[in-house]
Enzyme design. Sequence first.
Site, PDB file in Angstrom:
ATOM      1  N   HIS A   1       0.734  -1.212   0.038  1.00  0.00           N
ATOM      2  CA  HIS A   1      -0.032   0.074  -0.056  1.00  0.00           C
ATOM      3  C   HIS A   1       0.872   1.122  -0.071  1.00  0.00           C
ATOM      4  CE1 HIS A   1       1.063  -0.148   4.234  1.00  0.00           C
ATOM      5  NE2 HIS A   1       0.441   1.220   4.231  1.00  0.00           N
TER       6      HIS A   1
ATOM      7  N   VAL B   1       1.165   1.304  -7.047  1.00  0.00           N
ATOM      8  CA  VAL B   1      -0.080   0.506  -7.260  1.00  0.00           C
ATOM      9  C   VAL B   1      -0.880   0.174  -5.929  1.00  0.00           C
ATOM     10  CG1 VAL B   1      -0.706  -1.838  -8.213  1.00  0.00           C
ATOM     11  CG2 VAL B   1       0.968  -0.616  -9.342  1.00  0.00           C
TER      12      VAL B   1
ATOM     13  N   ARG C   1       6.001  -2.848   5.793  1.00  0.00           N
ATOM     14  CA  ARG C   1       7.045  -4.024   5.907  1.00  0.00           C
ATOM     15  C   ARG C   1       7.392  -4.254   7.359  1.00  0.00           C
ATOM     16  NH1 ARG C   1      11.279  -3.485   1.243  1.00  0.00           N
ATOM     17  NH2 ARG C   1       9.603  -2.804   0.172  1.00  0.00           N
TER      18      ARG C   1
ATOM     19  N   LEU D   1       4.638  -6.518   8.968  1.00  0.00           N
ATOM     20  CA  LEU D   1       4.283  -7.794   8.231  1.00  0.00           C
ATOM     21  C   LEU D   1       5.398  -7.837   7.328  1.00  0.00           C
ATOM     22  CD1 LEU D   1       2.856 -10.521   8.029  1.00  0.00           C
ATOM     23  CD2 LEU D   1       1.291  -9.186   6.559  1.00  0.00           C
TER      24      LEU D   1
ATOM     25  N   LEU E   1       6.493  -9.873   4.228  1.00  0.00           N
ATOM     26  CA  LEU E   1       5.932 -10.594   3.213  1.00  0.00           C
ATOM     27  C   LEU E   1       6.803 -11.705   2.799  1.00  0.00           C
ATOM     28  CD1 LEU E   1       3.901  -8.282   1.072  1.00  0.00           C
ATOM     29  CD2 LEU E   1       3.130  -9.780   3.048  1.00  0.00           C
TER      30      LEU E   1
ATOM     31  N   LEU F   1      -1.371  -9.166  -9.251  1.00  0.00           N
ATOM     32  CA  LEU F   1      -1.018  -7.999 -10.246  1.00  0.00           C
ATOM     33  C   LEU F   1       0.475  -8.436 -10.846  1.00  0.00           C
ATOM     34  CD1 LEU F   1      -2.604  -5.278 -10.568  1.00  0.00           C
ATOM     35  CD2 LEU F   1      -3.169  -6.397  -8.449  1.00  0.00           C
TER      36      LEU F   1
ATOM     37  N   SER G   1       2.677  -8.178 -14.887  1.00  0.00           N
ATOM     38  CA  SER G   1       3.533  -7.213 -15.751  1.00  0.00           C
ATOM     39  C   SER G   1       3.213  -7.855 -17.054  1.00  0.00           C
ATOM     40  CB  SER G   1       4.740  -7.116 -15.211  1.00  0.00           C
ATOM     41  OG  SER G   1       5.555  -6.534 -16.104  1.00  0.00           O
ATOM     42  N   SER G   2       3.413  -6.850 -18.025  1.00  0.00           N
ATOM     43  CA  SER G   2       3.384  -7.114 -19.213  1.00  0.00           C
ATOM     44  C   SER G   2       4.663  -7.703 -19.927  1.00  0.00           C
ATOM     45  CB  SER G   2       3.100  -5.839 -20.366  1.00  0.00           C
ATOM     46  OG  SER G   2       4.048  -5.063 -20.061  1.00  0.00           O
ATOM     47  N   CYS G   3       5.563  -7.753 -19.150  1.00  0.00           N
ATOM     48  CA  CYS G   3       6.966  -8.408 -19.345  1.00  0.00           C
ATOM     49  C   CYS G   3       6.942  -9.939 -19.332  1.00  0.00           C
ATOM     50  CB  CYS G   3       8.295  -7.666 -18.479  1.00  0.00           C
ATOM     51  SG  CYS G   3       8.129  -8.213 -16.847  1.00  0.00           S
TER      52      CYS G   3
ATOM     53  N   TYR H   1      12.454 -11.488 -13.303  1.00  0.00           N
ATOM     54  CA  TYR H   1      11.191 -10.965 -12.640  1.00  0.00           C
ATOM     55  C   TYR H   1       9.996 -11.420 -13.599  1.00  0.00           C
ATOM     56  CZ  TYR H   1       7.634  -7.282 -11.811  1.00  0.00           C
ATOM     57  OH  TYR H   1       6.635  -6.803 -11.540  1.00  0.00           O
TER      58      TYR H   1
ATOM     59  N   LYS I   1       6.739 -13.487 -12.070  1.00  0.00           N
ATOM     60  CA  LYS I   1       5.382 -13.152 -12.469  1.00  0.00           C
ATOM     61  C   LYS I   1       4.566 -14.087 -12.927  1.00  0.00           C
ATOM     62  CE  LYS I   1       5.051  -9.386 -10.364  1.00  0.00           C
ATOM     63  NZ  LYS I   1       4.358  -9.211  -9.071  1.00  0.00           N
TER      64      LYS I   1
ATOM     65  N   PRO J   1      -0.967  -5.403 -15.962  1.00  0.00           N
ATOM     66  CA  PRO J   1      -0.741  -4.046 -16.388  1.00  0.00           C
ATOM     67  C   PRO J   1       0.398  -4.036 -17.404  1.00  0.00           C
ATOM     68  CG  PRO J   1      -0.647  -4.114 -14.168  1.00  0.00           C
ATOM     69  CD  PRO J   1      -0.340  -5.477 -14.553  1.00  0.00           C
TER      70      PRO J   1
ATOM     71  N   LEU K   1       3.551   1.252 -15.827  1.00  0.00           N
ATOM     72  CA  LEU K   1       2.715   2.258 -15.029  1.00  0.00           C
ATOM     73  C   LEU K   1       3.432   3.446 -14.751  1.00  0.00           C
ATOM     74  CD1 LEU K   1       1.297  -0.454 -12.861  1.00  0.00           C
ATOM     75  CD2 LEU K   1      -0.060   0.552 -14.783  1.00  0.00           C
TER      76      LEU K   1
ATOM     77  N   HIS L   1      11.716   3.219 -13.510  1.00  0.00           N
ATOM     78  CA  HIS L   1      11.330   3.185 -15.057  1.00  0.00           C
ATOM     79  C   HIS L   1      11.377   4.309 -15.873  1.00  0.00           C
ATOM     80  CE1 HIS L   1       9.085  -0.545 -13.169  1.00  0.00           C
ATOM     81  NE2 HIS L   1       9.613  -0.863 -14.373  1.00  0.00           N
TER      82      HIS L   1
HETATM   83  P1  GDP Z   1      11.150  -1.786 -19.455  1.00  0.00           P
HETATM   84  O1  GDP Z   1       9.906  -1.451 -19.923  1.00  0.00           O
HETATM   85  O2  GDP Z   1      11.103  -3.034 -18.533  1.00  0.00           O
HETATM   86  O3  GDP Z   1      12.229  -2.087 -20.565  1.00  0.00           O
HETATM   87  O4  GDP Z   1      12.001  -0.595 -18.542  1.00  0.00           O
HETATM   88  P2  GDP Z   1      11.927   0.924 -18.305  1.00  0.00           P
HETATM   89  O5  GDP Z   1      10.958   1.745 -18.139  1.00  0.00           O
HETATM   90  O6  GDP Z   1      13.206   0.787 -17.396  1.00  0.00           O
HETATM   91  O7  GDP Z   1      12.752   1.306 -19.854  1.00  0.00           O
HETATM   92  C1  GDP Z   1      12.092   1.465 -20.917  1.00  0.00           C
HETATM   93  C2  GDP Z   1      12.948   1.825 -22.073  1.00  0.00           C
HETATM   94  O8  GDP Z   1      13.054   3.199 -21.838  1.00  0.00           O
HETATM   95  C3  GDP Z   1      14.162   1.041 -22.355  1.00  0.00           C
HETATM   96  O9  GDP Z   1      14.256   1.057 -23.726  1.00  0.00           O
HETATM   97  C4  GDP Z   1      15.051   2.167 -21.621  1.00  0.00           C
HETATM   98  O10 GDP Z   1      16.468   1.950 -22.411  1.00  0.00           O
HETATM   99  C5  GDP Z   1      14.693   3.375 -21.914  1.00  0.00           C
HETATM  100  N1  GDP Z   1      15.100   4.516 -21.289  1.00  0.00           N
HETATM  101  C6  GDP Z   1      15.636   5.760 -21.804  1.00  0.00           C
HETATM  102  N2  GDP Z   1      16.019   6.407 -20.606  1.00  0.00           N
HETATM  103  C7  GDP Z   1      15.812   5.807 -19.613  1.00  0.00           C
HETATM  104  C8  GDP Z   1      16.146   6.139 -18.227  1.00  0.00           C
HETATM  105  O11 GDP Z   1      16.788   7.149 -17.903  1.00  0.00           O
HETATM  106  N3  GDP Z   1      15.735   5.276 -17.582  1.00  0.00           N
HETATM  107  C9  GDP Z   1      15.094   4.163 -17.775  1.00  0.00           C
HETATM  108  N4  GDP Z   1      14.758   3.153 -16.729  1.00  0.00           N
HETATM  109  N5  GDP Z   1      15.062   3.675 -19.059  1.00  0.00           N
HETATM  110  C10 GDP Z   1      15.141   4.692 -19.976  1.00  0.00           C
END
Ligand code: GDP
Length: 308
Positions: A12, A16, A37, A40, A42, A106, A108-110, A137, A141, A164, A167, A180
């Site tokens: 929480h 997400v 954390r 509890l 996890l 939940l 992930s699309s990966c 990862y 998932k 998802p 996000l 990300h």
């Molecule tokens: P992914 O969706 O699992 O690949 O995770 P990310 O959101 O970390 O990266 C998405 C894409 O954005 C990849 O092609 C990264 O190389 C690119 N990217 C560009 N600049 C950045 C940055 O500053 N940080 C991250 N995390 N990704 C970046």
Amino acid sequence: MNPDSKIFVTGHRGMVGSAIVRRLQAGGYSNIVTRTRTELDLLDQSAVHTFFRDEKPDYVFVAAAKVGGIQANNTFRADFLYQNLLIEANLIHGAHLADVDRLMFLGSSCIYPRDCNQPIKEEYLLTGSLEPTNEPYAIAKIAGVKLTESYNRQYGRKYVSVMPTNLYGPNDNYDLASSHVLPALLRKAHEAHTRGDQEMVVWGSGAPRREFLHVDDLADGCVFLLERDYDGPLLNVGTGADVTIGELAEIVMDVVGFRGRIVYDRSKPDGTPRKLLDVSRLAALGWRARTPLRAGIRAAYEAAPFFE
Ligand code: GDP
């Protein structure tokens, strides 16, 4: 679910989980259970099982996970695999032992194969090899999806899995080493603008395509499913549209007001070339995402910890 049903939201404090709590509160749910954390752990099987035995929630959201961007996933591979396997196994098995019949996992699309057809349909799961940068990862998932399916098949539970797309939103991680792309670019553009820099570094080639969903839309979709007692197969949640990382950088720079140049750092990985979800299964149930990308990025920027 009734307004007084006991709903346990894990994670929480994360992006997400906190969005799900906000959405539940807005929907009038008054009996939301959360644990920090320290209260509890996890990863601690017996603590989780005891918690379920004592609390007996009516519904569980498995939003807790060890998450991160491309670099964190690629570097801390063992931690991403081990911790996510334990979190989901402890929660799903613990819920089952306490006779908790309803749960939403939940993912992930990966989880989908790296080179599968686009947009990605739910049935493409396990039809090909995964993207190497986040394979640990993704394997964890996929195990979570299979746990929900297996407890349903063997024990008649109503556990659902929701996948998802990428996000963003309030309570995102803005640490440049582990975040990300969207929060990273917001922070980089903001700092470059504040410093008066001429350029901003974007990892990779800028060519990969990603789909971005505001976390409030995800939370809305999750509560939509909860309220309809959805207990069917795996469901994708996304917007149905994607952009290149280069296009995303342009939008972010525009929102922030930074007018410098983009410099691509090709020593960093691109990862999956494209992962656009097919969202027709969820659309057929009557739900779609509402937040336009630019408006969502603006809202995320204004909620960011560094925004003044
Ligand atoms: P992914 O969706 O699992 O690949 O995770 P990310 O959101 O970390 O990266 C998405 C894409 O954005 C990849 O092609 C990264 O190389 C690119 N990217 C560009 N600049 C950045 C940055 O500053 N940080 C991250 N995390 N990704 C970046």
